[in-house]
Design a protein around this motif. Structure first.
Motif, PDB file in Angstrom:
ATOM      1  N   LYS A   1       0.933  -1.076   0.048  1.00 51.75           N
ATOM      2  CA  LYS A   1      -0.117   0.054   0.053  1.00 51.75           C
ATOM      3  C   LYS A   1       0.960   1.228  -0.009  1.00 51.75           C
ATOM      4  CE  LYS A   1      -3.598   2.042   2.918  1.00 51.75           C
ATOM      5  NZ  LYS A   1      -4.100   2.284   4.118  1.00 51.75           N
ATOM      6  N   LEU A   2       1.908   1.379   0.791  1.00 53.66           N
ATOM      7  CA  LEU A   2       2.905   2.633   0.945  1.00 53.66           C
ATOM      8  C   LEU A   2       3.604   2.761  -0.474  1.00 53.66           C
ATOM      9  CD1 LEU A   2       4.382   1.846   4.448  1.00 53.66           C
ATOM     10  CD2 LEU A   2       2.774   3.637   3.702  1.00 53.66           C
ATOM     11  N   VAL A   3       4.033   1.542  -1.076  1.00 54.97           N
ATOM     12  CA  VAL A   3       5.035   1.677  -2.081  1.00 54.97           C
ATOM     13  C   VAL A   3       3.870   1.913  -3.418  1.00 54.97           C
ATOM     14  CG1 VAL A   3       6.108   0.254  -3.938  1.00 54.97           C
ATOM     15  CG2 VAL A   3       6.595  -0.016  -1.452  1.00 54.97           C
ATOM     16  N   ASN A   4       2.739   1.689  -3.422  1.00 54.88           N
ATOM     17  CA  ASN A   4       1.798   2.005  -4.536  1.00 54.88           C
ATOM     18  C   ASN A   4       1.469   3.597  -4.527  1.00 54.88           C
ATOM     19  OD1 ASN A   4       2.191  -0.497  -5.825  1.00 54.88           O
ATOM     20  ND2 ASN A   4       0.286  -1.334  -4.852  1.00 54.88           N
ATOM     21  N   GLN A   5       1.747   4.188  -3.295  1.00 52.95           N
ATOM     22  CA  GLN A   5       1.404   5.824  -3.336  1.00 52.95           C
ATOM     23  C   GLN A   5       2.915   6.428  -3.665  1.00 52.95           C
ATOM     24  OE1 GLN A   5      -1.099   8.036  -2.812  1.00 52.95           O
ATOM     25  NE2 GLN A   5       0.515   9.272  -3.502  1.00 52.95           N
ATOM     26  N   ASN A   6       2.900   7.078  -4.697  1.00 54.77           N
ATOM     27  CA  ASN A   6       3.892   7.659  -5.285  1.00 54.77           C
ATOM     28  C   ASN A   6       4.407   8.929  -4.184  1.00 54.77           C
ATOM     29  OD1 ASN A   6       5.422  10.267  -6.527  1.00 54.77           O
ATOM     30  ND2 ASN A   6       6.102   8.577  -7.575  1.00 54.77           N
ATOM     31  N   SER A   7       5.480   8.815  -3.419  1.00 53.06           N
ATOM     32  CA  SER A   7       5.836  10.009  -2.555  1.00 53.06           C
ATOM     33  C   SER A   7       7.188  10.271  -3.161  1.00 53.06           C
ATOM     34  CB  SER A   7       5.996   9.524  -1.143  1.00 53.06           C
ATOM     35  OG  SER A   7       6.496   8.382  -0.982  1.00 53.06           O
ATOM     36  N   GLY A   8       7.445  10.723  -4.161  1.00 50.00           N
ATOM     37  CA  GLY A   8       8.698  11.471  -4.612  1.00 50.00           C
ATOM     38  C   GLY A   8       9.004  12.779  -3.806  1.00 50.00           C
ATOM     39  N   SER A   9      10.053  13.221  -3.473  1.00 49.82           N
ATOM     40  CA  SER A   9      10.326  14.285  -2.583  1.00 49.82           C
ATOM     41  C   SER A   9       9.715  15.367  -2.922  1.00 49.82           C
ATOM     42  CB  SER A   9      11.693  14.568  -2.246  1.00 49.82           C
ATOM     43  OG  SER A   9      12.448  13.195  -1.843  1.00 49.82           O
TER      44      SER A   9
ATOM     45  N   ARG B   1       8.876  21.714   0.701  1.00 48.73           N
ATOM     46  CA  ARG B   1       8.692  20.438   0.898  1.00 48.73           C
ATOM     47  C   ARG B   1       7.240  20.151   1.676  1.00 48.73           C
ATOM     48  NH1 ARG B   1      11.960  20.999  -2.275  1.00 48.73           N
ATOM     49  NH2 ARG B   1      13.856  20.132  -2.361  1.00 48.73           N
ATOM     50  N   ALA B   2       6.806  18.885   1.733  1.00 43.49           N
ATOM     51  CA  ALA B   2       5.340  18.688   2.004  1.00 43.49           C
ATOM     52  C   ALA B   2       5.443  18.757   3.706  1.00 43.49           C
ATOM     53  CB  ALA B   2       5.100  17.191   1.735  1.00 43.49           C
ATOM     54  N   GLY B   3       6.309  18.067   4.414  1.00 43.12           N
ATOM     55  CA  GLY B   3       6.081  18.221   5.887  1.00 43.12           C
ATOM     56  C   GLY B   3       6.837  16.862   6.538  1.00 43.12           C
TER      57      GLY B   3
ATOM     58  N   HIS C   1      11.715   7.917   6.864  1.00 44.55           N
ATOM     59  CA  HIS C   1      11.157   8.808   5.997  1.00 44.55           C
ATOM     60  C   HIS C   1      10.139   8.425   5.044  1.00 44.55           C
ATOM     61  CE1 HIS C   1      13.689   7.759   2.555  1.00 44.55           C
ATOM     62  NE2 HIS C   1      14.660   7.296   3.476  1.00 44.55           N
ATOM     63  N   LEU C   2       9.436   9.407   4.771  1.00 45.77           N
ATOM     64  CA  LEU C   2       8.262   9.101   3.890  1.00 45.77           C
ATOM     65  C   LEU C   2       8.315   9.196   2.272  1.00 45.77           C
ATOM     66  CD1 LEU C   2       5.915  11.737   5.720  1.00 45.77           C
ATOM     67  CD2 LEU C   2       5.846   9.332   6.079  1.00 45.77           C
ATOM     68  N   ASP C   3       9.456  10.081   1.932  1.00 44.77           N
ATOM     69  CA  ASP C   3       9.528  10.105   0.613  1.00 44.77           C
ATOM     70  C   ASP C   3      10.644   9.169   0.050  1.00 44.77           C
ATOM     71  OD1 ASP C   3      11.976  11.342   2.211  1.00 44.77           O
ATOM     72  OD2 ASP C   3      12.460  12.713   0.188  1.00 44.77           O
ATOM     73  N   THR C   4      10.518   9.264  -1.401  1.00 42.82           N
ATOM     74  CA  THR C   4      11.525   8.269  -2.321  1.00 42.82           C
ATOM     75  C   THR C   4      12.042   9.379  -3.168  1.00 42.82           C
ATOM     76  OG1 THR C   4       9.951   7.685  -4.016  1.00 42.82           O
ATOM     77  CG2 THR C   4       9.874   6.417  -1.896  1.00 42.82           C
ATOM     78  N   VAL C   5      13.261   8.519  -3.979  1.00 43.01           N
ATOM     79  CA  VAL C   5      13.671   9.542  -5.252  1.00 43.01           C
ATOM     80  C   VAL C   5      12.852   9.369  -6.251  1.00 43.01           C
ATOM     81  CG1 VAL C   5      15.896   9.000  -4.064  1.00 43.01           C
ATOM     82  CG2 VAL C   5      15.176   7.303  -5.816  1.00 43.01           C
ATOM     83  N   PHE C   6      11.830   8.515  -6.361  1.00 41.60           N
ATOM     84  CA  PHE C   6      11.070   8.374  -7.607  1.00 41.60           C
ATOM     85  C   PHE C   6       9.848   9.364  -7.647  1.00 41.60           C
ATOM     86  CE2 PHE C   6      12.953   4.172  -6.163  1.00 41.60           C
ATOM     87  CZ  PHE C   6      13.659   4.100  -7.487  1.00 41.60           C
ATOM     88  N   GLU C   7       9.982  10.242  -8.580  1.00 40.28           N
ATOM     89  CA  GLU C   7       8.957  11.459  -8.655  1.00 40.28           C
ATOM     90  C   GLU C   7       7.690  10.832  -9.541  1.00 40.28           C
ATOM     91  OE1 GLU C   7       8.841  13.872  -7.033  1.00 40.28           O
ATOM     92  OE2 GLU C   7      10.720  13.885  -6.458  1.00 40.28           O
ATOM     93  N   PRO C   8       6.597  11.388  -9.697  1.00 38.23           N
ATOM     94  CA  PRO C   8       5.385  10.826 -10.595  1.00 38.23           C
ATOM     95  C   PRO C   8       5.948  10.560 -12.016  1.00 38.23           C
ATOM     96  CG  PRO C   8       4.607  12.613  -9.130  1.00 38.23           C
ATOM     97  CD  PRO C   8       6.075  12.595  -9.120  1.00 38.23           C
ATOM     98  N   ASP C   9       6.776  11.366 -12.648  1.00 37.34           N
ATOM     99  CA  ASP C   9       7.095  10.994 -13.930  1.00 37.34           C
ATOM    100  C   ASP C   9       7.880   9.695 -14.300  1.00 37.34           C
ATOM    101  OD1 ASP C   9       9.427  12.003 -12.828  1.00 37.34           O
ATOM    102  OD2 ASP C   9       9.694  13.551 -14.508  1.00 37.34           O
TER     103      ASP C   9
ATOM    104  N   GLU D   1      13.983  13.325   2.954  1.00 39.04           N
ATOM    105  CA  GLU D   1      15.169  12.709   3.341  1.00 39.04           C
ATOM    106  C   GLU D   1      15.826  12.722   2.140  1.00 39.04           C
ATOM    107  OE1 GLU D   1      18.533   9.862   4.208  1.00 39.04           O
ATOM    108  OE2 GLU D   1      16.996   9.845   2.699  1.00 39.04           O
ATOM    109  N   GLU D   2      15.289  12.227   0.876  1.00 34.80           N
ATOM    110  CA  GLU D   2      15.952  12.048  -0.240  1.00 34.80           C
ATOM    111  C   GLU D   2      16.249  13.392  -1.185  1.00 34.80           C
ATOM    112  OE1 GLU D   2      17.081   9.360  -0.964  1.00 34.80           O
ATOM    113  OE2 GLU D   2      15.742   7.785  -0.186  1.00 34.80           O
ATOM    114  N   ASP D   3      15.559  14.663  -0.788  1.00 36.31           N
ATOM    115  CA  ASP D   3      16.049  15.742  -1.360  1.00 36.31           C
ATOM    116  C   ASP D   3      15.401  16.884  -0.447  1.00 36.31           C
ATOM    117  OD1 ASP D   3      16.243  18.061  -3.011  1.00 36.31           O
ATOM    118  OD2 ASP D   3      15.215  17.227  -4.744  1.00 36.31           O
ATOM    119  N   SER D   4      16.453  17.058   0.545  1.00 36.73           N
ATOM    120  CA  SER D   4      15.970  18.155   1.724  1.00 36.73           C
ATOM    121  C   SER D   4      15.689  19.621   1.343  1.00 36.73           C
ATOM    122  CB  SER D   4      17.121  18.105   2.629  1.00 36.73           C
ATOM    123  OG  SER D   4      18.186  18.626   2.091  1.00 36.73           O
ATOM    124  N   GLY D   5      14.551  20.070   1.968  1.00 34.88           N
ATOM    125  CA  GLY D   5      14.140  21.371   1.834  1.00 34.88           C
ATOM    126  C   GLY D   5      15.313  22.378   2.286  1.00 34.88           C
ATOM    127  N   ASN D   6      14.773  23.588   1.945  1.00 38.08           N
ATOM    128  CA  ASN D   6      15.760  24.945   2.460  1.00 38.08           C
ATOM    129  C   ASN D   6      14.770  25.932   3.164  1.00 38.08           C
ATOM    130  OD1 ASN D   6      18.511  23.814   1.901  1.00 38.08           O
ATOM    131  ND2 ASN D   6      17.992  24.017  -0.404  1.00 38.08           N
TER     132      ASN D   6
END
Length: 434
Positions: free
Chosen positions: A45-53, A87-89, A109-117, A171-176
């Protein structure tokens, strides 16, 4: 007497590993195994929800899923929005125990390196393994965490445990700015007595390894300048050496003068000519020039990684000194980024935590885990709390091909890691606070 002693020794060695576990700890191992399918279902379930940073809505959706897992376990869950960092939060979840035992900080961490594209978007099970974006890093780690906490709840060892969880969304692409992006994590570290990082389990030669250190990640940029003019004047007193030769001198001096144990440094982008510039993100460069024009500007960007903050400062000082030794008719300056990750040094406290984990391994009948060479592990969020609290890294799943299409998680490692984590947390939470 000797035959009796031998008989007693043989009997002791014949005792199964689980008999060395307390009754609640044995219950923990049973619950982890019984809920295996449920845990793998959560991972899917978690993997199938895209969460790119950069997919802010997707990261928040995974946060909602994790809230639904943690609140029934007695955690007070907060969503910390991070719009000011782009970033999201983050999720911050707190479980109040009896206030006597060590306070535990769990990090993931909630995010991954894989964006929706990305073409890599779905969970696909293949027997005891599964492919999917973030299946190991770090959605596998989050399901290990949930499995361990569920088992503790069922065995009655969670109720007295003081635990805080921080699941960052970038974590994969930190905000500033980074001081805001990691503000809540740093604050949690100051409240904790032990930090446990649920990123991936490292292995060597098929053996599970413990991680007691992570190296830093620091960025730098060098800009060299020279006197432009006709190339026939190069190297003369009036024209000097030009910007590209100056930059080349600096980079070669880095190569020959900087090396030391646990340090790596890289040049990732370079440009030079009559004109040169990088984009706002520092990931693209453009330059113009001709064969017969002495270059006026040259730019290089890169990173360096260290094992301690003392090493970081030493390397910065040495790089600055190298840059300052200009060739005739040139200039140069170096700047260091403010978005770096600090180092997590291999302290005595961290080694003691690995010893505690190995006591759990012995009682579970698992092989002891050696300390992983920190050169084999990248930077991570636990480093932001390493100055304030002892920590251990790698309580997540074993996986392969992280950060690339085909990322594969070892599903069998979930049970093993959840048992280790739950028993370790149970024991630590019963130790008196310092």
């Amino acid at each position: 007497m000797k035959p009796l002693l031998f008989a007693l020794l043989a009997a002791a060695l014949a005792v199964p590993a689980e008999a060395r576990l307390s009754a609640p700890e044995q219950h923990i191992t049973q619950i982890v195994e019984q809920e295996r399918d449920r845990t793998i279902g959560l991972l899917e379930k978690l993997v199938n929800q895209n969460s790119g940073s950069l997919n802010l809505a997707g990261v928040e959706a995974v946060g909602v899923m994790m809230r639904a897992e943690l609140e029934p376990l007695g955690f007070e869950v907060r969503w910390i929005p991070m719009a000011e960092t782009g970033r999201a939060g983050h999720i911050v979840a707190t479980h109040k125990g009896n206030g006597k035992g060590k306070r535990l900080l769990l990090i993931g961490h909630l995010d991954t390196v894989f964006e929706p594209d990305s073409p890599f978007q779905r969970f696909v099970r293949k027997g005891d393994k599964a492919e999917g974006p973030g299946a190991g890093d770090d959605k596998g780690g989050m399901v290990v965490m949930v499995s361990a906490l569920r088992a503790m709840k069922a065995a009655g060892t969670l109720k007295d445990a003081d635990i805080e969880i921080v699941l960052t969304g970038d974590e994969e692409d930190s905000g500033n700015p980074l001081e805001i992006a990691r503000r809540d994590l740093v604050a949690a570290g100051k409240r904790a007595d032990v930090a446990l990082d649920f990123e991936g389990l490292s292995q060597e030669n098929g053996l599970d390894m413990g991680s007691i250190a992570r190296r830093s990640s620091n960025s730098w940029e060098v800009k060299a300048s020279g006197k432009t003019g006709h190339s026939s004047g190069i190297f003369s007193a009036s024209s000097g050496y030009g910007a590209i030769y100056e930059l080349t001198r600096i980079l070669d001096a880095f190569r020959t003068e900087l090396p030391e144990q646990n340090l790596t440094f890289n040049v990732g982008l370079i440009a030079g000519g009559a004109t040169a510039e990088t984009d706002a993100g520092g990931i693209r460069a453009a330059a113009t020039g001709k064969n017969n024009i002495i270059p006026a500007i040259a730019i290089a960007r890169g990173d360096f990684r260290t094992l301690s903050e003392e090493q970081t400062e030493r390397v910065r000082t040495r790089m600055t000194a190298i840059v300052a030794r200009h060739l005739p008719g040139t200039g140069a300056e170096i700047t260091f980024g403010t978005d770096g990750y600090p180092a997590m040094a291999p302290t005595a406290g961290n080694r003691a935590l690995l010893d505690r984990l190995n006591a759990v391994n012995r009682d579970l009948g698992l092989k002891e885990m050696g300390a992983l060479d920190p050169l084999k592990r990248g930077a991570g969020d636990i480093s932001f709390v390493a100055r304030d609290v002892d920590g251990l890294v790698g309580l997540g799943t074993a996986s392969a091909g992280d950060h690339a299409p085909g990322e594969t998680v070892d599903l069998l490692s979930i049970d093993r890691q959840a048992k280790r984590a739950a028993i370790l947390m149970t024991r630590l939470s019963r130790e008196p606070r310092p």
